[in-house]
Design a protein around this motif. Structure first.
Motif, PDB file in Angstrom:
ATOM      1  N   THR A  37      13.406  22.348 -31.910  1.00 14.73           N
ATOM      2  CA  THR A  37      14.352  21.323 -32.343  1.00 14.73           C
ATOM      3  C   THR A  37      14.305  21.156 -33.856  1.00 14.73           C
ATOM      4  O   THR A  37      13.348  21.573 -34.520  1.00 14.73           O
ATOM      5  CB  THR A  37      14.022  19.952 -31.701  1.00 14.73           C
ATOM      6  OG1 THR A  37      12.701  19.567 -32.090  1.00 14.73           O
ATOM      7  CG2 THR A  37      14.116  20.007 -30.194  1.00 14.73           C
ATOM      8  N   VAL A  38      15.365  20.530 -34.356  1.00 14.93           N
ATOM      9  CA  VAL A  38      15.417  20.116 -35.755  1.00 14.93           C
ATOM     10  C   VAL A  38      15.355  18.593 -35.758  1.00 14.93           C
ATOM     11  O   VAL A  38      16.156  17.935 -35.106  1.00 14.93           O
ATOM     12  CB  VAL A  38      16.704  20.599 -36.444  1.00 14.93           C
ATOM     13  CG1 VAL A  38      16.774  20.061 -37.872  1.00 14.93           C
ATOM     14  CG2 VAL A  38      16.771  22.126 -36.435  1.00 14.93           C
ATOM     15  N   ASP A  39      14.391  18.049 -36.476  1.00 18.86           N
ATOM     16  CA  ASP A  39      14.207  16.597 -36.504  1.00 18.86           C
ATOM     17  C   ASP A  39      14.204  16.115 -37.955  1.00 18.86           C
ATOM     18  O   ASP A  39      13.239  16.330 -38.684  1.00 18.86           O
ATOM     19  CB  ASP A  39      12.888  16.219 -35.823  1.00 18.86           C
ATOM     20  CG  ASP A  39      12.728  14.701 -35.650  1.00 18.86           C
ATOM     21  OD1 ASP A  39      13.530  13.949 -36.240  1.00 18.86           O
ATOM     22  OD2 ASP A  39      11.801  14.290 -34.927  1.00 18.86           O
ATOM     23  N   THR A  40      15.297  15.494 -38.348  1.00 23.24           N
ATOM     24  CA  THR A  40      15.362  14.912 -39.696  1.00 23.24           C
ATOM     25  C   THR A  40      15.616  13.412 -39.603  1.00 23.24           C
ATOM     26  O   THR A  40      16.191  12.808 -40.503  1.00 23.24           O
ATOM     27  CB  THR A  40      16.458  15.594 -40.549  1.00 23.24           C
ATOM     28  OG1 THR A  40      17.708  15.573 -39.837  1.00 23.24           O
ATOM     29  CG2 THR A  40      16.092  17.021 -40.868  1.00 23.24           C
ATOM     30  N   SER A  41      15.164  12.824 -38.507  1.00 16.42           N
ATOM     31  CA  SER A  41      15.321  11.381 -38.340  1.00 16.42           C
ATOM     32  C   SER A  41      14.489  10.662 -39.391  1.00 16.42           C
ATOM     33  O   SER A  41      13.408  11.127 -39.778  1.00 16.42           O
ATOM     34  CB  SER A  41      14.864  10.959 -36.945  1.00 16.42           C
ATOM     35  OG  SER A  41      13.487  11.241 -36.760  1.00 16.42           O
ATOM     36  N   PRO A  42      14.960   9.524 -39.877  1.00 17.89           N
ATOM     37  CA  PRO A  42      14.199   8.800 -40.900  1.00 17.89           C
ATOM     38  C   PRO A  42      12.823   8.363 -40.414  1.00 17.89           C
ATOM     39  O   PRO A  42      11.891   8.234 -41.218  1.00 17.89           O
ATOM     40  CB  PRO A  42      15.094   7.598 -41.236  1.00 17.89           C
ATOM     41  CG  PRO A  42      16.083   7.495 -40.113  1.00 17.89           C
ATOM     42  CD  PRO A  42      16.257   8.879 -39.589  1.00 17.89           C
ATOM     43  N   GLU A  43      12.665   8.163 -39.107  1.00 11.41           N
ATOM     44  CA  GLU A  43      11.363   7.775 -38.565  1.00 11.41           C
ATOM     45  C   GLU A  43      10.353   8.924 -38.671  1.00 11.41           C
ATOM     46  O   GLU A  43       9.141   8.686 -38.830  1.00 11.41           O
ATOM     47  CB  GLU A  43      11.494   7.351 -37.104  1.00 11.41           C
ATOM     48  CG  GLU A  43      12.357   6.112 -36.867  1.00 11.41           C
ATOM     49  CD  GLU A  43      13.855   6.417 -36.906  1.00 11.41           C
ATOM     50  OE1 GLU A  43      14.629   5.450 -37.013  1.00 11.41           O
ATOM     51  OE2 GLU A  43      14.229   7.614 -36.832  1.00 11.41           O
ATOM     52  N   TYR A  44      10.844  10.153 -38.564  1.00 12.13           N
ATOM     53  CA  TYR A  44       9.952  11.318 -38.582  1.00 12.13           C
ATOM     54  C   TYR A  44       9.541  11.707 -39.999  1.00 12.13           C
ATOM     55  O   TYR A  44       8.491  12.321 -40.196  1.00 12.13           O
ATOM     56  CB  TYR A  44      10.637  12.494 -37.890  1.00 12.13           C
ATOM     57  CG  TYR A  44       9.806  13.753 -37.838  1.00 12.13           C
ATOM     58  CD1 TYR A  44       8.557  13.765 -37.219  1.00 12.13           C
ATOM     59  CD2 TYR A  44      10.277  14.941 -38.399  1.00 12.13           C
ATOM     60  CE1 TYR A  44       7.791  14.921 -37.166  1.00 12.13           C
ATOM     61  CE2 TYR A  44       9.518  16.107 -38.347  1.00 12.13           C
ATOM     62  CZ  TYR A  44       8.278  16.088 -37.738  1.00 12.13           C
ATOM     63  OH  TYR A  44       7.524  17.234 -37.685  1.00 12.13           O
ATOM     64  N   VAL A  45      10.336  11.366 -40.991  1.00 13.94           N
ATOM     65  CA  VAL A  45      10.079  11.793 -42.375  1.00 13.94           C
ATOM     66  C   VAL A  45       8.667  11.422 -42.842  1.00 13.94           C
ATOM     67  O   VAL A  45       7.912  12.305 -43.290  1.00 13.94           O
ATOM     68  CB  VAL A  45      11.146  11.224 -43.332  1.00 13.94           C
ATOM     69  CG1 VAL A  45      10.757  11.471 -44.785  1.00 13.94           C
ATOM     70  CG2 VAL A  45      12.514  11.845 -43.028  1.00 13.94           C
ATOM     71  N   PRO A  46       8.239  10.151 -42.769  1.00 19.22           N
ATOM     72  CA  PRO A  46       6.890   9.823 -43.258  1.00 19.22           C
ATOM     73  C   PRO A  46       5.781  10.431 -42.407  1.00 19.22           C
ATOM     74  O   PRO A  46       4.702  10.746 -42.915  1.00 19.22           O
ATOM     75  CB  PRO A  46       6.858   8.296 -43.213  1.00 19.22           C
ATOM     76  CG  PRO A  46       7.900   7.905 -42.218  1.00 19.22           C
ATOM     77  CD  PRO A  46       8.973   8.940 -42.331  1.00 19.22           C
ATOM     78  N   VAL A  47       6.046  10.611 -41.113  1.00 16.38           N
ATOM     79  CA  VAL A  47       5.051  11.222 -40.230  1.00 16.38           C
ATOM     80  C   VAL A  47       4.811  12.672 -40.648  1.00 16.38           C
ATOM     81  O   VAL A  47       3.660  13.122 -40.769  1.00 16.38           O
ATOM     82  CB  VAL A  47       5.526  11.158 -38.766  1.00 16.38           C
ATOM     83  CG1 VAL A  47       4.562  11.917 -37.848  1.00 16.38           C
ATOM     84  CG2 VAL A  47       5.674   9.713 -38.313  1.00 16.38           C
TER      85      VAL A  47
END
Length: 327
Positions: free
Chosen positions: A92-102
């Protein structure tokens, strides 16, 4: 070594960087020495990603950074590609704002550093507004975890929208004598208008432009390039014919085909920064020497004519990877 900047007012980097992706593949025992030699030769831009060997590439660079002068190198890494834990393939591609800092915190741990010089979106999920992703990345800048932001393989529209949220220092795009249409035209004009550098990955056409292959049989059965369209049985002969043309022009210049291909890229402008990847010192030294070449206008033309885009056979990516770019 010559030096330039990544975009207007952004970090000073060597004109030729080092792509680290292959350093953790099979027989990467020479990789630490290659990193040492890169520093000796004045290479300051080191590029990796959390997706390369599922974090192992960042781990390798992190181990090297512990013994390096951190302030003398520009470390770039990328996020957004997530792997299937069972197959190891990108799922998958995950560029959600929640994932960015993680993702950023995980990269910082692996790299063993408290900041990333250039943090890129590796691939973009078109369902997530780019403004949301870049907004979350801008928060990392405010927190001191990231110095500059970058994008990879996005559209001109996305670049403009992202830059409106926070200045973009660089965009990574495949750019070589084999792949010119991705950069040249609207994308390059937009980058220059906005002051965004183009970091050219795969500048040697995944090694084919180095001129070391004579046929598909030269690729080991485990060589991942066997699944790339331009190395496919139906395409490779046509592409190697173009490499033969490149070799002839390179001979008149007095350099290797790889050096000619890199010098051609450098001749396109100071805002074009190639990052050829290698894990071997001898190839690193050859690549660095390309920065000392000054091509004439006629030589630049001859190289472009030797490898016409109309003659390149096969897509630059398999279909699944093509579907993830240009958003």
């Amino acid at each position: 070594m010559r030096y330039t900047t990544l975009g207007a007012g952004h970090p000073r980097v060597s004109a030729v960087g080092l792509g680290c992706m292959g350093m953790t593949s099979a027989d990467g025992s020479e990789s630490p020495r290659t990193l040492d030699r890169a520093a000796e030769l004045g290479i300051t831009l080191l590029d990796t990603a959390d997706a390369y060997d599922r974090g192992a590439n960042e781990d390798l660079l992190g181990r090297w950074l512990r013994h390096a002068r951190r302030e003398e190198v520009v470390v770039s890494t990328k996020f957004g590609l997530r792997h299937d834990p069972d197959t190891g393939m990108v799922a998958t591609v995950d560029t959600s704002p929640e994932y960015v800092p993680v993702a950023c915190d995980a990269s910082l741990r692996r790299l063993g550093t408290d900041y990333i010089d250039v943090y890129y979106i590796h691939r973009r999920d078109p369902e997530v507004p780019i403004e949301d992703t870049v907004g979350a990345m801008a928060a990392l800048v405010s927190a001191g975890k990231v110095a500059h932001l970058g994008l990879s393989e996005v559209s001109v529209e996305t670049l403009r929208r992202a830059h409106a949220v926070h200045p973009i220092a660089a965009i990574q795009l495949e750019y070589s004598l084999f792949t010119r249409n991705v950069v040249e035209g609207d994308m390059l004009r937009t980058c220059r208008e906005l002051g965004v550098a183009v970091v050219a990955y795969s500048p040697l056409g995944r090694g084919m432009l180095a001129g070391l292959l004579s046929s598909r049989a030269d690729l080991d059965d485990s060589d991942g390039r066997r699944r790339w369209p331009r190395f496919a049985a139906e395409n490779i002969a046509a592409n190697l014919a173009l490499v033969h043309n490149l070799k002839q022009v390179a001979a008149t210049i007095g350099c290797t085909p790889a050096q000619a291909a890199l010098a051609w890229l450098l001749a396109q402008g100071d805002d074009i920064v190639p990052i050829p990847g290698t894990k071997q010192v001898r190839y690193l030294e050859q690549n660095v020497a390309a920065a000392e070449l000054t091509l004439t206008t006629d030589q630049v033309r001859q190289l472009a004519e030797a490898v016409p885009m109309s003659g390149v056979a096969g897509d630059r990516y398999p279909k699944a990877a093509l579907d993830r770019i240009g958003h």
